[in-house]
Design an enzyme around this catalytic site. Structure first.
Site, mmCIF file in Angstrom:
data_model
loop_
_atom_site.group_PDB
_atom_site.id
_atom_site.type_symbol
_atom_site.label_atom_id
_atom_site.label_comp_id
_atom_site.label_asym_id
_atom_site.label_seq_id
_atom_site.Cartn_x
_atom_site.Cartn_y
_atom_site.Cartn_z
ATOM 1 N N ASP A 48 0.825 -1.206 0.000
ATOM 2 C CA ASP A 48 0.000 0.000 0.000
ATOM 3 C C ASP A 48 0.866 1.266 0.000
ATOM 4 O OD1 ASP A 48 -2.915 1.138 0.863
ATOM 5 O OD2 ASP A 48 -1.337 2.241 1.905
ATOM 6 N N TYR A 53 3.061 9.775 -0.216
ATOM 7 C CA TYR A 53 4.191 9.201 0.531
ATOM 8 C C TYR A 53 5.533 9.506 -0.132
ATOM 9 C CZ TYR A 53 0.380 6.393 2.559
ATOM 10 O OH TYR A 53 -0.792 5.979 3.130
ATOM 11 N N LYS A 78 -2.758 5.883 -4.134
ATOM 12 C CA LYS A 78 -3.849 6.825 -3.823
ATOM 13 C C LYS A 78 -3.573 8.175 -4.454
ATOM 14 C CE LYS A 78 -3.680 4.683 0.756
ATOM 15 N NZ LYS A 78 -2.227 4.495 0.966
ATOM 16 N N HIS A 111 -7.516 9.571 -1.929
ATOM 17 C CA HIS A 111 -6.874 9.545 -0.601
ATOM 18 C C HIS A 111 -7.755 10.179 0.476
ATOM 19 C CE1 HIS A 111 -2.574 9.286 1.206
ATOM 20 N NE2 HIS A 111 -3.476 9.025 2.127
HETATM 21 N N1 LIG Z 1 -5.263 6.296 3.773
HETATM 22 C C1 LIG Z 1 -4.663 7.038 4.658
HETATM 23 O O1 LIG Z 1 -5.001 8.217 4.855
HETATM 24 C C2 LIG Z 1 -3.568 6.442 5.466
HETATM 25 C C3 LIG Z 1 -3.067 7.130 6.572
HETATM 26 C C4 LIG Z 1 -2.044 6.531 7.304
HETATM 27 C C5 LIG Z 1 -1.553 5.281 6.943
HETATM 28 N N2 LIG Z 1 -2.038 4.653 5.833
HETATM 29 C C6 LIG Z 1 -1.519 3.318 5.418
HETATM 30 O O2 LIG Z 1 -1.641 2.428 6.516
HETATM 31 C C7 LIG Z 1 -0.367 1.843 6.792
HETATM 32 C C8 LIG Z 1 -0.228 1.483 8.252
HETATM 33 O O3 LIG Z 1 -0.452 2.607 9.078
HETATM 34 P P1 LIG Z 1 0.725 3.331 9.897
HETATM 35 O O4 LIG Z 1 2.020 3.085 9.234
HETATM 36 O O5 LIG Z 1 0.282 4.748 10.074
HETATM 37 O O6 LIG Z 1 0.636 2.693 11.331
HETATM 38 P P2 LIG Z 1 0.591 1.221 11.984
HETATM 39 O O7 LIG Z 1 0.780 0.175 10.961
HETATM 40 O O8 LIG Z 1 -0.609 1.204 12.842
HETATM 41 O O9 LIG Z 1 1.822 1.273 12.957
HETATM 42 C C9 LIG Z 1 3.134 1.379 12.474
HETATM 43 C C10 LIG Z 1 4.037 1.665 13.672
HETATM 44 O O10 LIG Z 1 4.008 0.570 14.581
HETATM 45 C C11 LIG Z 1 5.307 -0.003 14.680
HETATM 46 N N3 LIG Z 1 5.133 -1.467 14.670
HETATM 47 C C12 LIG Z 1 4.786 -2.258 13.631
HETATM 48 N N4 LIG Z 1 4.685 -3.545 14.000
HETATM 49 C C13 LIG Z 1 4.980 -3.591 15.317
HETATM 50 C C14 LIG Z 1 5.054 -4.632 16.274
HETATM 51 N N5 LIG Z 1 4.800 -5.901 15.935
HETATM 52 N N6 LIG Z 1 5.393 -4.315 17.555
HETATM 53 C C15 LIG Z 1 5.641 -3.026 17.897
HETATM 54 N N7 LIG Z 1 5.583 -2.001 17.036
HETATM 55 C C16 LIG Z 1 5.255 -2.270 15.761
HETATM 56 C C17 LIG Z 1 6.094 0.513 13.481
HETATM 57 O O11 LIG Z 1 7.457 0.676 13.803
HETATM 58 P P3 LIG Z 1 8.675 0.097 12.910
HETATM 59 O O12 LIG Z 1 8.422 0.415 11.477
HETATM 60 O O13 LIG Z 1 9.839 0.863 13.478
HETATM 61 O O14 LIG Z 1 8.730 -1.358 13.211
HETATM 62 C C18 LIG Z 1 5.449 1.880 13.242
HETATM 63 O O15 LIG Z 1 6.002 2.857 14.109
HETATM 64 C C19 LIG Z 1 0.607 2.926 6.313
HETATM 65 O O16 LIG Z 1 1.930 2.458 6.173
HETATM 66 C C20 LIG Z 1 -0.038 3.349 5.032
HETATM 67 O O17 LIG Z 1 0.239 2.417 4.006
HETATM 68 C C21 LIG Z 1 -3.044 5.208 5.106
#
Ligand SMILES: NC(=O)c1ccc[n+]([C@@H]2O[C@H](COP(=O)([O-])OP(=O)(O)OC[C@H]3O[C@@H](n4cnc5c(N)ncnc54)[C@H](OP(=O)(O)O)[C@@H]3O)[C@@H](O)[C@H]2O)c1
Length: 280
Positions: A48, A53, A78, A111
Site C-alpha cells: 500500500d 508518501y 492513492k 486519498h
Molecule cells: N489512507 C490514509 O489516509 C492512510 C493514513 C495513514 C496510513 N495509511 C496506510 O496504513 C499503513 C499502516 O499505518 P501506519 O504506518 O500509520 O501505522 P501502523 O501500521 O498502525 O503502525 C506502524 C508503527 O508501529 C510499529 N510497529 C509495527 N509492527 C509492530 C510490532 N509488531 N510491535 C511493535 N511495534 C510495531 C512501526 O514501527 P517500525 O516500522 O519501526 O517497526 C510503526 O512505528 C501505512 O503504512 C499506510 O500504508 C493510510
C-alpha cells in the site's frame, strides 16, 4: 489459513489479500527493498503506497529488483488532494504508474474526500478503471455522509473504503454501513501507530495466548472481517505481524478490545479535510 492464501472478494469480483503491508514512512531504497523482500517472503502480497508518501519510485525499483511476479502481488496507490479533478487525477495516475514501473495498479483510492472536485475525481476513477489503469477503484477516509453523497452521481461505487481503524477508534457504525453496501473496510494505522500497544488489556490477552499486543490487535482486525495493512521496517516485526493465523480470540476477548474505543484519531478528521479541501 495463513496470510498468503487469505483473500477477500471485492464487489467487482476481484480478490484482495485481507492482510497487506503499509509503506507510509518507508523511505530510502535500501530500506524499501529490504522491507518488501521480507514482507513477500513472509507471505504478504498487498503493498500500500500513495502519491503523498513520495516513495512510489522506490516501490517500483524494489518490485523490479526483487522480480516479484506481477500476478502474485496486489499494489494500491492513492491520488493526493492536489491531484484531484478529472484531468489532473488521470495525469497523476499515469505518472504514478511510471514511477511504479507498472501497467496498472490493483486498487486506486481517492486519498481523502474534498469538496472542490468530489464528483469529477470519481468520474476520472470510473474512466481509469475502464481504460485498465487500475483493476479496482475505491476511496479512503470517506465517512457515511461522503459515500451517500457519492452514490447520488456515481455509476459504480467504491469497493474499498480505507479508514483509520484500531482499538481506540473502532468505527462500528461505519463498518456496518460499509458491510451493508458491499464495501470492504480496510484499516489504516491498524496498530494505532504503536499508541495502542501499551494498553493493559492487550498485554493481558497477549500473555494468555503467548503472543504480542500487536499480534492480538491484528487478530482482532482479522476476526472483525476487515482488511488491514500494518507497517514495519523491522524484519522481526514484519514476520510477527504475519504470524496471527495460529490462534484465535474468544468473543469475550473481542469485546474487551472493542471496549477500548475512545474515538481517538491519530490522523485528520475527514469532514474537515473535505471542507478545507486539503489536509490541515
Ligand atoms: N489512507 C490514509 O489516509 C492512510 C493514513 C495513514 C496510513 N495509511 C496506510 O496504513 C499503513 C499502516 O499505518 P501506519 O504506518 O500509520 O501505522 P501502523 O501500521 O498502525 O503502525 C506502524 C508503527 O508501529 C510499529 N510497529 C509495527 N509492527 C509492530 C510490532 N509488531 N510491535 C511493535 N511495534 C510495531 C512501526 O514501527 P517500525 O516500522 O519501526 O517497526 C510503526 O512505528 C501505512 O503504512 C499506510 O500504508 C493510510
Amino acid at each position: 489459513m495463513n496470510i498468503q492464501d487469505n483473500y477477500l472478494t471485492l464487489a467487482d469480483g476481484q480478490q484482495m489479500p485481507q492482510e497487506g503491508f503499509g509503506l507510509y514512512k518507508v523511505d530510502g531504497q535500501g530500506t524499501m527493498t529490504a522491507a518488501i523482500q521480507h514482507a513477500f517472503e513472509d507471505g504478504y502480497r498487498l503493498f500500500d503506497t500513495a502519491q503523498l508518501y513520495g516513495n512510489e519510485a522506490e516501490v517500483g525499483t524494489a518490485l523490479k529488483q526483487l522480480a516479484l511476479p506481477r500476478d502474485e502481488i496486489f499494489v494500491t496507490t492513492k491520488v493526493a488532494e492536489e491531484n484531484q479533478g478529472y484531468d489532473r487525477a488521470i495525469a497523476s495516475v499515469k505518472e504514478s504508474l511510471q514511477k511504479l514501473q507498472l501497467d496498472y495498479v490493483d486498487l486506486l483510492l481517492v486519498h481523502w474526500p474534498i469538496e472542490r472536485s468530489f464528483f469529477e475525481t470519481w468520474r476520472a476513477f470510473e474512466d481509469m478503471k475502464k481504460e485498465g489503469l487500475t483493476k479496482s477503484i475505491g476511496v479512503s477516509n470517506f465517512e457515511m455522509i461522503h459515500l451517500q453523497y457519492l452514490a447520488t452521481q456515481a455509476h459504480e461505487m467504491p469497493v474499498v473504503d480505507q479508514i483509520e481503524l484500531h482499538p481506540l477508534l473502532t468505527q462500528k457504525p461505519l463498518l456496518k454501513f460499509n458491510q451493508d453496501h458491499q464495501i470492504i473496510t480496510q484499516a489504516w494505522s491498524p496498530l494505532g501507530r504503536g499508541a495502542v500497544l501499551g494498553q493493559d488489556v492487550l498485554k493481558q490477552i497477549a500473555a494468555q495466548h503467548q503472543k504480542s499486543p500487536a499480534q492480538v490487535i491484528l487478530r482482532w482486525h482479522l476476526q472483525n472481517g476487515v482488511s488491514f495493512i500494518p507497517k514495519s521496517v523491522h524484519e522481526a516485526r514484519i514476520a510477527q505481524n504475519a504470524a496471527i493465523y495460529d490462534f484465535s480470540l474468544t468473543p469475550a476477548e473481542m469485546a474487551q478490545i472493542d471496549a477500548l474505543n475512545n474515538y481517538q484519531r491519530t490522523g485528520r478528521e475527514p469532514e474537515l479535510v473535505y471542507e478545507y479541501n486539503r489536509q490541515y
